[in-house]
Enzyme design. Sequence first.
Site, mmCIF file in Angstrom:
data_model
loop_
_atom_site.group_PDB
_atom_site.id
_atom_site.type_symbol
_atom_site.label_atom_id
_atom_site.label_comp_id
_atom_site.label_asym_id
_atom_site.label_seq_id
_atom_site.Cartn_x
_atom_site.Cartn_y
_atom_site.Cartn_z
ATOM 1 N N ASP A 154 29.904 41.670 -15.294
ATOM 2 C CA ASP A 154 30.527 40.358 -15.093
ATOM 3 C C ASP A 154 31.648 40.101 -16.106
ATOM 4 O O ASP A 154 32.120 38.978 -16.254
ATOM 5 C CB ASP A 154 29.472 39.241 -15.182
ATOM 6 C CG ASP A 154 28.744 39.222 -16.528
ATOM 7 O OD1 ASP A 154 29.104 40.022 -17.429
ATOM 8 O OD2 ASP A 154 27.821 38.398 -16.693
ATOM 9 N N HIS B 289 31.451 40.565 -19.426
ATOM 10 C CA HIS B 289 31.053 40.104 -20.765
ATOM 11 C C HIS B 289 31.328 41.172 -21.827
ATOM 12 O O HIS B 289 31.359 42.368 -21.531
ATOM 13 C CB HIS B 289 29.601 39.605 -20.807
ATOM 14 C CG HIS B 289 28.529 40.635 -20.681
ATOM 15 N ND1 HIS B 289 27.519 40.566 -19.755
ATOM 16 C CD2 HIS B 289 28.266 41.766 -21.395
ATOM 17 C CE1 HIS B 289 26.701 41.589 -19.899
ATOM 18 N NE2 HIS B 289 27.142 42.333 -20.883
HETATM 19 C C1 GLP Z 1 24.831 44.882 -22.584
HETATM 20 C C2 GLP Z 1 25.384 44.810 -23.999
HETATM 21 C C3 GLP Z 1 26.886 45.003 -24.003
HETATM 22 C C4 GLP Z 1 27.254 46.215 -23.170
HETATM 23 C C5 GLP Z 1 26.829 45.993 -21.740
HETATM 24 C C6 GLP Z 1 27.232 47.122 -20.819
HETATM 25 O O1 GLP Z 1 24.901 43.691 -21.927
HETATM 26 N N1 GLP Z 1 25.074 43.572 -24.626
HETATM 27 O O2 GLP Z 1 27.333 45.157 -25.344
HETATM 28 O O3 GLP Z 1 28.644 46.422 -23.233
HETATM 29 O O4 GLP Z 1 25.418 45.877 -21.752
HETATM 30 O O5 GLP Z 1 26.251 48.132 -20.823
HETATM 31 P P1 GLP Z 1 26.496 49.598 -20.344
HETATM 32 O O6 GLP Z 1 27.335 50.243 -21.380
HETATM 33 O O7 GLP Z 1 25.118 50.205 -20.298
HETATM 34 O O8 GLP Z 1 27.140 49.527 -19.025
#
Ligand code: GLP
Length: 259
Positions: free
Chosen positions: A134, A136
């Site tokens: 999303d 973030h």
């Molecule tokens: C979580 C963490 C983020 C990370 C995101 C994406 O929400 N708080 O810091 O960037 O996941 O995760 P992934 O790298 O597993 O796609």
Amino acid sequence: MEVIIVENEQQAADIVAGSIGLLMAETSAPVIGLATGSTPLAVYAELRSRYESGDLSFADTTAFLLDEYVGIPHHHPESYRSVIRRVFTDHVDLPPSSLHGPDGEDPKNGGARYEAMIESAGGIDIQLLGIGSDGHIGFNEPSSSLASRTRLKSLTAQTRRDNSRYFGDDPDDVPRHVLTQGVATILDARHLILMAFGSSKAGPVAAAVEGPVTAMLPASALQLHQHATVVVDEAASIELRLRDYYRECYANKPAWQRI
Ligand code: GLP
């Protein structure tokens, strides 16, 4: 913002570990900001291997985590402190007392205390970032103020679904609350490196890099930073309108210019 399109995660890891290595060679007390999730794993593996071969030492490094769950104890296997120790810091010479994370066991006071700790370390030199589906960064969900500092946040249903793979595939077992560095806290770092791999990240990456700066997509705040690097693979780059231009810029970059 510099966008680097790589062939695979190992190429991204080489570039990012190279940048961290240069910081360490030039700084007596480097401060790095660490992200969790699957995206930075290749970087941590590369840093571990450079440590094992004697090329890097983390003995004088301080590390700060981006975020932490609230409602699970520090020793829980999926707390971000436990995760980062397992995938990275327990395997290098970073002193355990030099690893810091927001205190999810004390959410009321944890935010301000964490801000003070980062400040007393002199701020973060390089902050690693992933991006949520999303948009973030850290756990700054859509609608997070671009001026936010480390604080308590509630996770969206989408993020709890995304992260349920770490909690027995049950979104109900994912904590509802987190402590996260704010968007403005992240922007205070001197160099931001956001990585994204795979087609599921193509939409959020394009919105962050080429869309409007908006609290509805917190990663777009990187556009306000004077030294932000976005490292993506082919799949995560497909929705970027200027991808050919980014490729050309990186291919023709003078050798003396760093990321
Ligand atoms: C979580 C963490 C983020 C990370 C995101 C994406 O929400 N708080 O810091 O960037 O996941 O995760 P992934 O790298 O597993 O796609």
